[in-house]
Design an enzyme around this catalytic site. Structure first.
Site, short mmCIF file in Angstrom:
data_model
loop_
_atom_site.label_atom_id
_atom_site.label_comp_id
_atom_site.label_asym_id
_atom_site.label_seq_id
_atom_site.Cartn_x
_atom_site.Cartn_y
_atom_site.Cartn_z
N ARG A 78 0.86 -1.19 0.00
CA ARG A 78 0.00 0.00 0.00
C ARG A 78 0.90 1.24 0.00
O ARG A 78 1.77 1.38 0.85
CB ARG A 78 -0.91 0.00 1.23
CG ARG A 78 -1.91 1.16 1.28
CD ARG A 78 -2.79 0.98 2.51
NE ARG A 78 -3.91 1.89 2.56
CZ ARG A 78 -4.01 2.93 3.41
NH1 ARG A 78 -3.01 3.21 4.24
NH2 ARG A 78 -5.08 3.70 3.42
N GLU A 168 -9.74 7.81 4.40
CA GLU A 168 -10.59 7.99 5.60
C GLU A 168 -11.53 9.18 5.44
O GLU A 168 -11.47 10.16 6.17
CB GLU A 168 -9.73 8.12 6.85
CG GLU A 168 -8.93 6.86 7.14
CD GLU A 168 -8.17 6.90 8.45
OE1 GLU A 168 -7.95 5.83 9.06
OE2 GLU A 168 -7.77 8.01 8.88
N GLU A 278 -6.00 -0.56 7.24
CA GLU A 278 -5.10 0.05 8.21
C GLU A 278 -5.36 -0.55 9.57
O GLU A 278 -6.48 -0.48 10.08
CB GLU A 278 -5.29 1.57 8.30
CG GLU A 278 -4.78 2.37 7.12
CD GLU A 278 -4.84 3.87 7.38
OE1 GLU A 278 -4.71 4.28 8.56
OE2 GLU A 278 -5.02 4.63 6.42
#
Length: 363
Positions: A78, A168, A278
């Site tokens: 990532r 997010e 995450e």
């Protein structure tokens, strides 16, 4: 002479039947208990760290971090990208360079677009300084930018597997234009649709992701997804993957049980691929109330936390759960990773890998 009537050999027949039952049971077991497809790490800071002289070691032997991770089972890299032009601030060029290394090590690529000159998260989602400041201009800009990012990776023969359309974005993106106010999802829905269209214009194979923090909180997750899809803007076909964060030190509600319940509901309700993109657990932490007090604060605890979360994802209904990513396992100099815990890394301060936690990426 009376003809002989065949009689079954009951002991052997019963044994053969029992063996068939056993084989069928084992087949069912192995069908259900499959290794999760992606076990990844976000190591976006690696080149910056190497430029500071930091190196990583396994049993005293120096190796590139991506090699260490891949040799221990990590198969997805990532990589975050900001709209900054400076390599030290996660520019596109920085991301391309790191992608070449990750791909050479044998990892698939997952690109995390922040759509910001700096960090983007639930508390900040600033419009890049060089971008337009109106919705129409931003729709064009985000389409073009996203398309060009996908093409840049394709053109260097490191095609993207997954691309995250904002980081997010619980309260929207590109504030104030795309901020969700008074349940008005219209602007962010438009922007996400434009971003997804940019991906589709460049590639038919890259999977698009929408990423929210606090994946354990089903009410918030459902509020977002039930509001963001709307006619003429973001459609369900624009989004391939629902992606979530889970951190044990920002609130005691972030339990594994809550995560299981939330992701199960989301898998059943939206029918999308789901990834936990995450998470991490401390090797050292004091004075912080973690969400799971039964797991030790240690490298062994890191392994337990990750494996427990991985099991939740891989056992979601209909095989919807496909991946889990550990966030920044090697960021020496920022070992707390933004938390109040002292150390969440999978390496010590000298770059030596920690056991058993480094084994979390194994099947």
């Amino acid at each position: 002479m009376q003809s002989e009537v065949w009689k079954p050999d009951l002991p052997n027949t019963m044994l053969a039947f029992a063996n068939l039952v056993l084989l069928a049971s084992l087949s069912t077991l192995f069908t259900v208990v499959q290794a999760i497809q992606y076990r990844g790490a976000d190591f976006s800071s690696l080149i910056n760290l190497e430029n500071q002289g930091i190196r990583y070691k396994v049993n005293g032997t120096t190796q590139p971090l991506e090699t260490i991770l891949r040799n221990h089972g990590c198969n997805l890299a990532r990589i975050r990208i900001w709209t900054s032009n400076r390599d030290s601030e996660y520019s596109l060029n920085h991301g391309l360079a790191l992608a070449r290394r990750a791909a050479a090590a044998g990892m698939d690529l997952y690109i995390d677009l922040h759509y910001s000159d700096t960090w983007a998260d639930p508390g900040k989602q600033g419009i890049p300084s060089a971008w337009p400041k109106d919705l129409s201009g931003l729709n064009t800009q985000i389409y073009t930018y996203t398309r060009d990012v996908v093409l840049a990776f394709q053109n260097q023969n490191t095609p993207i597997k997954y691309i995250e359309l904002g980081n997010e974005i619980n309260s929207g993106m590109l504030w104030p234009v795309g901020r969700i106010n008074n349940n008005n999802f219209g602007p962010v829905s438009e922007l996400l649709h434009s971003a997804a269209a940019g991906v589709r214009a460049a590639s038919s194979s890259v999977k698009t992701m929408v990423h929210l923090a606090n994946g354990w909180n089903y009410n918030t997750m459902n509020w977002f997804f039930s509001g963001v899809y709307m006619p003429g803007k973001l459609t369900t076909s624009d989004v391939d993957v629902l992606a979530f964060s889970l951190y044990p030190f920002y609130g005691t509600g972030a339990t594994l049980d809550a995560l299981r319940s939330s992701l199960t509901n989301l898998a059943n309700q939206y029918g999308k691929e789901i990834m936990l993109v995450e998470t991490n657990w401390p090797a050292s932490c004091s004075g912080v109330s973690l969400s799971d007090k039964s797991i030790p604060i240690s490298p062994a605890g890191q392994l337990t936390w990750f494996n427990n979360a991985k099991n939740i994802v891989q056992n979601l209904p209909n095989g919807r759960g496909t991946g889990i990513v550990y966030w920044e396992p090697g960021w020496i100099g920022n070992a707390g990773l933004g938390s109040a815990c002292a150390d969440n890394l999978l390496v010590d301060g000298s770059g030596n890998v920690r056991y058993p936690s480094i084994n979390m990426f194994a099947n």
